[in-house]
Scaffold this active site. Sequence first.
Site, PDB file in Angstrom:
ATOM      1  N   HIS A 153     -11.042  10.561  -3.861  1.00 57.07           N
ATOM      2  CA  HIS A 153     -11.714   9.433  -3.199  1.00 57.07           C
ATOM      3  C   HIS A 153     -13.210   9.674  -2.990  1.00 57.07           C
ATOM      4  CE1 HIS A 153      -7.860   7.441  -1.342  1.00 57.07           C
ATOM      5  NE2 HIS A 153      -7.626   7.974  -2.530  1.00 57.07           N
TER       6      HIS A 153
ATOM      7  N   HIS B 214       1.026   7.234  -9.586  1.00 51.67           N
ATOM      8  CA  HIS B 214       0.330   5.941  -9.634  1.00 51.67           C
ATOM      9  C   HIS B 214      -0.919   6.037 -10.491  1.00 51.67           C
ATOM     10  CE1 HIS B 214      -2.985   6.989  -6.762  1.00 51.67           C
ATOM     11  NE2 HIS B 214      -2.075   7.783  -6.228  1.00 51.67           N
TER      12      HIS B 214
ATOM     13  N   ASP C   6      -3.269   3.373 -10.162  1.00 59.24           N
ATOM     14  CA  ASP C   6      -4.335   2.632  -9.482  1.00 59.24           C
ATOM     15  C   ASP C   6      -5.236   3.603  -8.729  1.00 59.24           C
ATOM     16  OD1 ASP C   6      -2.119   3.032  -7.660  1.00 59.24           O
ATOM     17  OD2 ASP C   6      -3.125   1.688  -6.255  1.00 59.24           O
TER      18      ASP C   6
ATOM     19  N   GLU D 223      -0.349   2.053  -5.240  1.00 61.21           N
ATOM     20  CA  GLU D 223      -0.167   3.080  -4.210  1.00 61.21           C
ATOM     21  C   GLU D 223      -1.346   3.108  -3.260  1.00 61.21           C
ATOM     22  OE1 GLU D 223      -0.140   6.981  -2.181  1.00 61.21           O
ATOM     23  OE2 GLU D 223      -1.694   6.140  -3.470  1.00 61.21           O
ATOM     24  N   GLU D 224      -2.534   2.841  -3.778  1.00 58.81           N
ATOM     25  CA  GLU D 224      -3.739   2.872  -2.951  1.00 58.81           C
ATOM     26  C   GLU D 224      -3.908   1.579  -2.151  1.00 58.81           C
ATOM     27  OE1 GLU D 224      -5.181   5.497  -2.520  1.00 58.81           O
ATOM     28  OE2 GLU D 224      -5.290   6.715  -4.342  1.00 58.81           O
TER      29      GLU D 224
END
Length: 378
Positions: free
Chosen positions: A351, A67, A69, A133-134
């Site tokens: 993150h 992903h 994103d 995905e997030e």
Amino acid sequence: MIDAADLTARLIRCPSVTPQEAGALVLLGDLLTDAGFEVRRVDRNGTPNLFARWGAKGARTLGFNGHTDVVPPGDGASWTHPPFSGHVEDGIIWGRGATDMKSGVAAFVAAAIDFVRETPPDGAVILTITGDEEGPSRDGTAAILDWMEANGERMDACIVGEPSNPEIMGEMMKIGRRGSATFTVTAKGVQGHAAYPHKARNPLHALTTYLNDLIAVPLDQGTDHFDPTGLQITSIDCGNPASNVIPEAARAVVNIRFNDLHTAASLQADLTARAARVTQATGVALTIQTQVTGEAFLTQPGPFVDLVRSVVALETNRQPALSTTGGTSDARFIKNHCPVVEFGLVGAYMHQVDERVPVAQVRQLKTIYQRILERYFE
């Protein structure tokens, strides 16, 4: 040759916070088209997705999934370098998505392009890349797989490039994931004065009885490839500001990360049966709402797992543990399509503020993916 580290920095400069595409998939689509891949955008409900295939439809196929994103960066002033700068200094790439997981996408895109250019295989390579995905994940990888089924596209095996190593490259690969389900339990009683409890039915008493029953005995002791199922009470609330009032209703939230001894349906049946017993004993009605994030799954060790594991061991001088730990990933969708494993970078900074990744690690991951492609099509 495609430099995976440079491609990582270029992708970071696309501020693709879910659900924004921000140019990331356009960049990858152009690269793959120039390399001879058949490229399709498979957007659904505004969610950006990319499908790319090199080789003939229906041929023996290895796939990669990832992903582009990313989660929001928070306060940009807290970062050493701007979160979407893709700054490279002293062998480190800085920025949101450096670890999770624009580097993984860059590594498998670069590996796939160089592989088909240098040693065109007798088979096909498919890349599936989502921009969701997030976020909710309803229209991301699931949408790509739906489109593939409708259009006769198929992967025989797939590697998800999520960060899989806790501390050191080569220490771990994922061959499954625990399931995840959230249960919201509502207890409906009768409001009353705290001094006259016989005129009320306290929902908190019933709810805490129920919750105590849930945590009194572990749900299981684990299996060969999974840790014991984990149950966590994450919220209890009745919205009552008065100390002399028995509330009418109370609510609790329970999250269960379960192994392959259970399904979301079997857990829902168990929790519902327990709720019925408490309702019968107390007169307080307990109801349950269920939200399933993913079912537990396992890719059994065998030729595909052995191939990936042997290449990782050769390139890192470490024998990766076969793990099912961690949260959910898009492998939970792919496991219904084909065997799937996960191997990617070290996830130490994902993150976080100042998310970053070593240049050498990204290039090493590209080499691992390219070696897997070579071995798979030998």
